[in-house]
Scaffold this motif. Structure first.
Motif, PDB file in Angstrom:
ATOM      1  N   MET A  41      43.415  40.319  43.005  1.00 34.33           N
ATOM      2  CA  MET A  41      44.688  39.695  42.873  1.00 34.33           C
ATOM      3  C   MET A  41      45.439  39.833  44.184  1.00 34.33           C
ATOM      4  O   MET A  41      45.471  40.901  44.753  1.00 34.33           O
ATOM      5  CB  MET A  41      45.467  40.405  41.789  1.00 34.33           C
ATOM      6  CG  MET A  41      45.862  39.513  40.690  1.00 34.33           C
ATOM      7  SD  MET A  41      46.446  40.425  39.304  1.00 34.33           S
ATOM      8  CE  MET A  41      45.188  39.991  38.164  1.00 34.33           C
ATOM      9  N   ASP A  42      45.996  38.762  44.608  1.00 33.70           N
ATOM     10  CA  ASP A  42      46.712  38.789  45.870  1.00 33.70           C
ATOM     11  C   ASP A  42      47.845  37.784  45.788  1.00 33.70           C
ATOM     12  O   ASP A  42      47.662  36.694  45.252  1.00 33.70           O
ATOM     13  CB  ASP A  42      45.757  38.441  47.012  1.00 33.70           C
ATOM     14  CG  ASP A  42      46.286  38.845  48.362  1.00 33.70           C
ATOM     15  OD1 ASP A  42      47.465  38.549  48.648  1.00 33.70           O
ATOM     16  OD2 ASP A  42      45.536  39.445  49.144  1.00 33.70           O
ATOM     17  N   GLU A  43      49.005  38.146  46.297  1.00 33.57           N
ATOM     18  CA  GLU A  43      50.144  37.224  46.317  1.00 33.57           C
ATOM     19  C   GLU A  43      49.796  35.966  47.111  1.00 33.57           C
ATOM     20  O   GLU A  43      50.286  34.894  46.836  1.00 33.57           O
ATOM     21  CB  GLU A  43      51.382  37.897  46.920  1.00 33.57           C
ATOM     22  CG  GLU A  43      51.886  39.088  46.154  1.00 33.57           C
ATOM     23  CD  GLU A  43      52.583  38.729  44.852  1.00 33.57           C
ATOM     24  OE1 GLU A  43      53.027  37.586  44.682  1.00 33.57           O
ATOM     25  OE2 GLU A  43      52.662  39.608  43.992  1.00 33.57           O
ATOM     26  N   ASP A  44      48.948  36.123  48.126  1.00 32.41           N
ATOM     27  CA  ASP A  44      48.516  35.001  48.960  1.00 32.41           C
ATOM     28  C   ASP A  44      47.229  34.435  48.354  1.00 32.41           C
ATOM     29  O   ASP A  44      46.155  34.978  48.523  1.00 32.41           O
ATOM     30  CB  ASP A  44      48.281  35.495  50.381  1.00 32.41           C
ATOM     31  CG  ASP A  44      47.852  34.404  51.335  1.00 32.41           C
ATOM     32  OD1 ASP A  44      47.358  33.344  50.881  1.00 32.41           O
ATOM     33  OD2 ASP A  44      47.995  34.620  52.547  1.00 32.41           O
ATOM     34  N   GLU A  45      47.371  33.325  47.616  1.00 31.29           N
ATOM     35  CA  GLU A  45      46.217  32.769  46.911  1.00 31.29           C
ATOM     36  C   GLU A  45      45.100  32.356  47.865  1.00 31.29           C
ATOM     37  O   GLU A  45      43.920  32.527  47.555  1.00 31.29           O
ATOM     38  CB  GLU A  45      46.632  31.574  46.059  1.00 31.29           C
ATOM     39  CG  GLU A  45      45.496  31.076  45.198  1.00 31.29           C
ATOM     40  CD  GLU A  45      45.905  29.979  44.245  1.00 31.29           C
ATOM     41  OE1 GLU A  45      45.028  29.202  43.874  1.00 31.29           O
ATOM     42  OE2 GLU A  45      47.091  29.912  43.875  1.00 31.29           O
ATOM     43  N   ALA A  46      45.438  31.831  49.031  1.00 28.54           N
ATOM     44  CA  ALA A  46      44.411  31.428  50.000  1.00 28.54           C
ATOM     45  C   ALA A  46      43.594  32.638  50.448  1.00 28.54           C
ATOM     46  O   ALA A  46      42.369  32.571  50.557  1.00 28.54           O
ATOM     47  CB  ALA A  46      45.055  30.737  51.198  1.00 28.54           C
ATOM     48  N   ARG A  47      44.279  33.754  50.694  1.00 33.07           N
ATOM     49  CA  ARG A  47      43.572  34.975  51.086  1.00 33.07           C
ATOM     50  C   ARG A  47      42.699  35.467  49.931  1.00 33.07           C
ATOM     51  O   ARG A  47      41.562  35.893  50.125  1.00 33.07           O
ATOM     52  CB  ARG A  47      44.567  36.044  51.512  1.00 33.07           C
ATOM     53  CG  ARG A  47      43.893  37.317  51.987  1.00 33.07           C
ATOM     54  CD  ARG A  47      44.853  38.340  52.543  1.00 33.07           C
ATOM     55  NE  ARG A  47      46.031  38.514  51.726  1.00 33.07           N
ATOM     56  CZ  ARG A  47      47.254  38.720  52.206  1.00 33.07           C
ATOM     57  NH1 ARG A  47      47.454  38.767  53.503  1.00 33.07           N
ATOM     58  NH2 ARG A  47      48.271  38.889  51.395  1.00 33.07           N
ATOM     59  N   PRO A  51      39.359  33.502  38.942  1.00 35.52           N
ATOM     60  CA  PRO A  51      40.762  33.178  39.202  1.00 35.52           C
ATOM     61  C   PRO A  51      41.283  33.975  40.389  1.00 35.52           C
ATOM     62  O   PRO A  51      40.949  35.145  40.559  1.00 35.52           O
ATOM     63  CB  PRO A  51      41.467  33.577  37.911  1.00 35.52           C
ATOM     64  CG  PRO A  51      40.572  34.571  37.269  1.00 35.52           C
ATOM     65  CD  PRO A  51      39.173  34.249  37.705  1.00 35.52           C
ATOM     66  N   CYS A  52      42.086  33.327  41.208  1.00 39.50           N
ATOM     67  CA  CYS A  52      42.648  33.973  42.395  1.00 39.50           C
ATOM     68  C   CYS A  52      44.164  33.809  42.377  1.00 39.50           C
ATOM     69  O   CYS A  52      44.686  32.828  41.871  1.00 39.50           O
ATOM     70  CB  CYS A  52      42.078  33.329  43.653  1.00 39.50           C
ATOM     71  SG  CYS A  52      40.315  33.576  43.847  1.00 39.50           S
ATOM     72  N   GLY A  53      44.853  34.766  42.954  1.00 39.37           N
ATOM     73  CA  GLY A  53      46.313  34.728  42.982  1.00 39.37           C
ATOM     74  C   GLY A  53      46.890  35.593  41.881  1.00 39.37           C
ATOM     75  O   GLY A  53      46.197  36.414  41.290  1.00 39.37           O
ATOM     76  N   VAL A  54      48.169  35.392  41.597  1.00 44.44           N
ATOM     77  CA  VAL A  54      48.856  36.243  40.626  1.00 44.44           C
ATOM     78  C   VAL A  54      49.391  35.479  39.421  1.00 44.44           C
ATOM     79  O   VAL A  54      50.195  36.010  38.669  1.00 44.44           O
ATOM     80  CB  VAL A  54      50.003  37.046  41.287  1.00 44.44           C
ATOM     81  CG1 VAL A  54      49.461  38.053  42.267  1.00 44.44           C
ATOM     82  CG2 VAL A  54      51.012  36.120  41.939  1.00 44.44           C
ATOM     83  N   ASP A  55      48.922  34.274  39.210  1.00 48.81           N
ATOM     84  CA  ASP A  55      49.358  33.499  38.045  1.00 48.81           C
ATOM     85  C   ASP A  55      48.744  34.112  36.790  1.00 48.81           C
ATOM     86  O   ASP A  55      47.539  34.028  36.572  1.00 48.81           O
ATOM     87  CB  ASP A  55      48.912  32.053  38.201  1.00 48.81           C
ATOM     88  CG  ASP A  55      49.291  31.180  37.012  1.00 48.81           C
ATOM     89  OD1 ASP A  55      49.749  31.711  35.978  1.00 48.81           O
ATOM     90  OD2 ASP A  55      49.115  29.956  37.117  1.00 48.81           O
ATOM     91  N   PRO A  56      49.555  34.750  35.945  1.00 51.67           N
ATOM     92  CA  PRO A  56      49.001  35.420  34.764  1.00 51.67           C
ATOM     93  C   PRO A  56      48.320  34.447  33.797  1.00 51.67           C
ATOM     94  O   PRO A  56      47.346  34.815  33.144  1.00 51.67           O
ATOM     95  CB  PRO A  56      50.196  36.098  34.113  1.00 51.67           C
ATOM     96  CG  PRO A  56      51.391  35.448  34.694  1.00 51.67           C
ATOM     97  CD  PRO A  56      51.010  34.894  36.017  1.00 51.67           C
ATOM     98  N   ASP A  57      48.791  33.221  33.740  1.00 53.21           N
ATOM     99  CA  ASP A  57      48.165  32.243  32.842  1.00 53.21           C
ATOM    100  C   ASP A  57      46.739  31.924  33.283  1.00 53.21           C
ATOM    101  O   ASP A  57      45.842  31.786  32.448  1.00 53.21           O
ATOM    102  CB  ASP A  57      48.990  30.956  32.785  1.00 53.21           C
ATOM    103  CG  ASP A  57      50.334  31.158  32.122  1.00 53.21           C
ATOM    104  OD1 ASP A  57      50.436  32.035  31.231  1.00 53.21           O
ATOM    105  OD2 ASP A  57      51.290  30.461  32.494  1.00 53.21           O
ATOM    106  N   LEU A  58      46.531  31.827  34.572  1.00 55.60           N
ATOM    107  CA  LEU A  58      45.201  31.555  35.110  1.00 55.60           C
ATOM    108  C   LEU A  58      44.229  32.678  34.757  1.00 55.60           C
ATOM    109  O   LEU A  58      43.111  32.442  34.292  1.00 55.60           O
ATOM    110  CB  LEU A  58      45.295  31.377  36.632  1.00 55.60           C
ATOM    111  CG  LEU A  58      44.047  30.966  37.374  1.00 55.60           C
ATOM    112  CD1 LEU A  58      43.616  29.564  36.975  1.00 55.60           C
ATOM    113  CD2 LEU A  58      44.322  31.017  38.881  1.00 55.60           C
ATOM    114  N   HIS A  59      44.663  33.911  34.938  1.00 49.10           N
ATOM    115  CA  HIS A  59      43.819  35.068  34.633  1.00 49.10           C
ATOM    116  C   HIS A  59      43.606  35.210  33.133  1.00 49.10           C
ATOM    117  O   HIS A  59      42.498  35.513  32.678  1.00 49.10           O
ATOM    118  CB  HIS A  59      44.423  36.343  35.225  1.00 49.10           C
ATOM    119  CG  HIS A  59      44.382  36.362  36.711  1.00 49.10           C
ATOM    120  ND1 HIS A  59      43.254  36.701  37.423  1.00 49.10           N
ATOM    121  CD2 HIS A  59      45.331  36.057  37.629  1.00 49.10           C
ATOM    122  CE1 HIS A  59      43.501  36.616  38.712  1.00 49.10           C
ATOM    123  NE2 HIS A  59      44.757  36.222  38.864  1.00 49.10           N
ATOM    124  N   ALA A  60      44.655  34.983  32.365  1.00 47.08           N
ATOM    125  CA  ALA A  60      44.535  35.089  30.907  1.00 47.08           C
ATOM    126  C   ALA A  60      43.553  34.047  30.373  1.00 47.08           C
ATOM    127  O   ALA A  60      42.745  34.344  29.486  1.00 47.08           O
ATOM    128  CB  ALA A  60      45.908  34.923  30.248  1.00 47.08           C
TER     129      ALA A  60
END
Length: 107
Positions: free
Chosen positions: A1-7, A52-61
């Protein structure tokens, strides 16, 4: 999980490109050089279709939900990047959802 989705996408590709494609050749590759050659054509998007990448909880859920719906009762969650942010997101958003998935799957 990273705030920077591209990273996060780059890191997922770097670390998990060996899992893309669902091919069985992995067990037959003798060393890291062969893994590198076998995954040379795996693109970032090939990996992030399933991870899933980034911090979008819906994406991870949603990713977790697919595994629960498929009947799995154990899911490996790999935290990369900002671990404090991961645990905050896990505690506040993801763990409660996973518990609700499990409860709804119980007959």
């Amino acid at each position: 999980m990273d705030e920077d989705e591209a990273r996060a996408r780059r890191l997922a590709h770097e670390l998990f490109r060996f899992s893309a494609g669902g091919w069985n050749v992995q067990a037959e590759l003798p060393n890291p050089v062969n893994f590198e050659a076998a995954t040379a054509r795996v693109r970032e998007g090939d990996v992030t279709e399933d991870i899933p990448c980034g911090v979008d909880p819906d994406l991870h859920a949603e990713a977790m939900r697919r595994w629960v719906d498929a009947g799995f009762d154990r899911i490996a969650i790999v935290a990369l990047g900002n671990l404090d942010r991961f645990f905050e997101l896990w505690e506040q958003e993801l763990h409660p959802r996973l518990d609700s998935f499990s409860a709804s799957a119980t007959p």
